[in-house]
Design an enzyme around this catalytic site. Sequence first.
Site, PDB file in Angstrom:
ATOM      1  N   ALA A   1       0.791  -1.196  -0.156  1.00 28.72           N
ATOM      2  CA  ALA A   1       0.030  -0.067  -0.155  1.00 28.72           C
ATOM      3  C   ALA A   1       0.805   1.105   0.026  1.00 28.72           C
ATOM      4  O   ALA A   1       0.585   2.029  -0.826  1.00 28.72           O
ATOM      5  CB  ALA A   1      -0.981  -0.139   1.199  1.00 28.72           C
TER       6      ALA A   1
ATOM      7  N   ASP B   1      10.156  -5.346  -5.032  1.00 27.28           N
ATOM      8  CA  ASP B   1       9.374  -6.112  -3.971  1.00 27.28           C
ATOM      9  C   ASP B   1       9.392  -7.567  -4.476  1.00 27.28           C
ATOM     10  O   ASP B   1       9.503  -7.861  -5.602  1.00 27.28           O
ATOM     11  CB  ASP B   1       7.983  -5.565  -4.366  1.00 27.28           C
ATOM     12  CG  ASP B   1       7.035  -6.100  -3.479  1.00 27.28           C
ATOM     13  OD1 ASP B   1       6.638  -5.435  -2.417  1.00 27.28           O
ATOM     14  OD2 ASP B   1       6.627  -7.306  -3.422  1.00 27.28           O
TER      15      ASP B   1
ATOM     16  N   ARG C   1      -6.133  -1.732  -0.633  1.00 30.73           N
ATOM     17  CA  ARG C   1      -5.480  -0.565  -0.222  1.00 30.73           C
ATOM     18  C   ARG C   1      -4.449  -0.042  -1.099  1.00 30.73           C
ATOM     19  O   ARG C   1      -3.659   0.857  -1.196  1.00 30.73           O
ATOM     20  CB  ARG C   1      -4.913  -0.863   1.278  1.00 30.73           C
ATOM     21  CG  ARG C   1      -4.023  -2.004   1.316  1.00 30.73           C
ATOM     22  CD  ARG C   1      -3.942  -2.258   2.493  1.00 30.73           C
ATOM     23  NE  ARG C   1      -2.874  -3.640   2.648  1.00 30.73           N
ATOM     24  CZ  ARG C   1      -3.363  -4.798   2.501  1.00 30.73           C
ATOM     25  NH1 ARG C   1      -4.542  -5.228   1.999  1.00 30.73           N
ATOM     26  NH2 ARG C   1      -2.484  -5.746   2.483  1.00 30.73           N
TER      27      ARG C   1
ATOM     28  N   ASP D   1       7.321  -4.040   5.014  1.00 31.82           N
ATOM     29  CA  ASP D   1       6.562  -4.402   6.250  1.00 31.82           C
ATOM     30  C   ASP D   1       7.269  -5.052   7.325  1.00 31.82           C
ATOM     31  O   ASP D   1       6.850  -5.802   7.991  1.00 31.82           O
ATOM     32  CB  ASP D   1       5.275  -5.384   5.461  1.00 31.82           C
ATOM     33  CG  ASP D   1       5.850  -6.713   4.956  1.00 31.82           C
ATOM     34  OD1 ASP D   1       7.278  -6.807   4.923  1.00 31.82           O
ATOM     35  OD2 ASP D   1       5.211  -7.537   4.673  1.00 31.82           O
ATOM     36  N   ASN D   2       8.585  -4.802   7.445  1.00 30.13           N
ATOM     37  CA  ASN D   2       9.314  -5.466   8.533  1.00 30.13           C
ATOM     38  C   ASN D   2      10.400  -4.742   8.861  1.00 30.13           C
ATOM     39  O   ASN D   2      11.006  -4.021   8.129  1.00 30.13           O
ATOM     40  CB  ASN D   2       9.463  -6.978   8.039  1.00 30.13           C
ATOM     41  CG  ASN D   2      10.513  -6.967   6.839  1.00 30.13           C
ATOM     42  OD1 ASN D   2      11.834  -6.797   7.417  1.00 30.13           O
ATOM     43  ND2 ASN D   2      10.189  -6.958   5.782  1.00 30.13           N
TER      44      ASN D   2
ATOM     45  N   CYS E   1      18.806   8.602  13.340  1.00 30.38           N
ATOM     46  CA  CYS E   1      18.585   7.430  12.580  1.00 30.38           C
ATOM     47  C   CYS E   1      17.425   6.675  13.142  1.00 30.38           C
ATOM     48  O   CYS E   1      16.996   6.753  14.390  1.00 30.38           O
ATOM     49  CB  CYS E   1      19.801   6.842  12.335  1.00 30.38           C
ATOM     50  SG  CYS E   1      20.300   5.497  13.291  1.00 30.38           S
TER      51      CYS E   1
ATOM     52  N   CYS F   1      -0.338  -6.410   9.363  1.00 35.05           N
ATOM     53  CA  CYS F   1      -1.636  -6.015   8.463  1.00 35.05           C
ATOM     54  C   CYS F   1      -2.312  -7.577   8.202  1.00 35.05           C
ATOM     55  O   CYS F   1      -3.788  -7.435   8.230  1.00 35.05           O
ATOM     56  CB  CYS F   1      -1.070  -5.413   7.185  1.00 35.05           C
ATOM     57  SG  CYS F   1      -0.415  -4.083   7.315  1.00 35.05           S
TER      58      CYS F   1
ATOM     59  N   CYS G   1      24.522   5.966  19.666  1.00 42.62           N
ATOM     60  CA  CYS G   1      23.628   5.127  18.840  1.00 42.62           C
ATOM     61  C   CYS G   1      24.751   4.209  18.268  1.00 42.62           C
ATOM     62  O   CYS G   1      25.715   4.677  17.756  1.00 42.62           O
ATOM     63  CB  CYS G   1      22.833   5.924  17.912  1.00 42.62           C
ATOM     64  SG  CYS G   1      22.190   4.857  16.528  1.00 42.62           S
TER      65      CYS G   1
ATOM     66  N   CYS H   1      24.737   5.060  13.939  1.00 43.43           N
ATOM     67  CA  CYS H   1      25.158   6.253  13.529  1.00 43.43           C
ATOM     68  C   CYS H   1      26.191   6.921  14.533  1.00 43.43           C
ATOM     69  O   CYS H   1      26.859   7.737  13.945  1.00 43.43           O
ATOM     70  CB  CYS H   1      23.849   7.276  13.165  1.00 43.43           C
ATOM     71  SG  CYS H   1      23.076   7.995  14.577  1.00 43.43           S
TER      72      CYS H   1
HETATM   73 ZN   LIG Z   1      21.329   6.735  15.207  1.00 43.17          ZN
END
Ligand SMILES: [Zn+2]
Length: 338
Positions: free
Chosen positions: A36, A57, A68, A127-128, A168, A184, A242, A245
Amino acid sequence: MSFHDRYSRQVLFSGIGPAGQSKLAEARVAIVGCGATGTCVSSLLARGGAGHLLIIDRDYVEPSNLQRQTLFDEADAVESLPKAVAAARKIAAFNSEVQVKAEVADLTPENVASLLSDSHLILDATDNFETRYLINDFAVRNGKPWIYAAAVGAYAVTMNIIPGETACLACVFPAAPQGTTETCDTAGILNSAVNLVGSIQATEALKFLTGAREKLRRTLLSFDVWNNDHAEIGAAHPRPGCQTCGQREFVHLAGQGRPQITLCGRNSVQIHERHRPVDFAEMSGRLQPHGTVKHNDFVLKFWRDPYELTLFPDGRAIIKGTTDTAVARSLYARFVGN
Ligand SMILES: [Zn+2]
């Protein structure tokens, strides 16, 4: 018929103008995932005149997508066309000036550099979390901007990541959600929620590609369109310490963040997940509408033609009915979590 005034209404908009429109024609954008969010954002960018789109994809169009995923129609589902291919055909029908490359593939640590290196901007329409962390590692390492977007149920969330300037993905979410997560395929999704987040993502992409960088939003923005909630969390600066980054440790790029997947037996794939404790009773209830499900204390079995999924309490799974690791990964992401 002449299409020379195709972009006239967009050029009239003072934020874009003729200069912005010319920049857009030179733009190279990668769209990772074509569900979607991917169909929404690639449709808007193609109609707006973004010159070069790469659509990646791994899945095929199914009837349950049509509610959708706005670039697909019934014929695509009947043909089970790869989504990337179906999207490229639709775009060619309404804007043949845009160059679209369809890549029927799963984005992996092995192919991420060859697929994404040429793009100016990467749009997350996956989606992940596994793929999002991979995109984040690649983008931070190479100083390439990307836009996170996700939706489930009535909830949608998005964030711009500009390496060297903003937070990030790992600054905001140091680890993927633990345990089984709603997807979903289990919690459902409102087409308006996901098309809203796709529209915001497309707008931010337009700002970046036309050089209006000072207009880029620097927050994590979320909406619940059913409960009338929205929230914004500051993300203008990296989180000190982090891992991605700050310390520049790219574990996902090295393939370490991925649950290992192996072929097992003649027609099965094993997903070696170890850190996703599964509540079988809860999972059974969630899977019930989607196939046949049975469990005892040690194992849960879920049958959904032509696949049989065997799930263990730590999240490990065996998927029978395929030798394609991408199909197995996709089923797992859809029904167990990602
Ligand atoms: Zn970061």
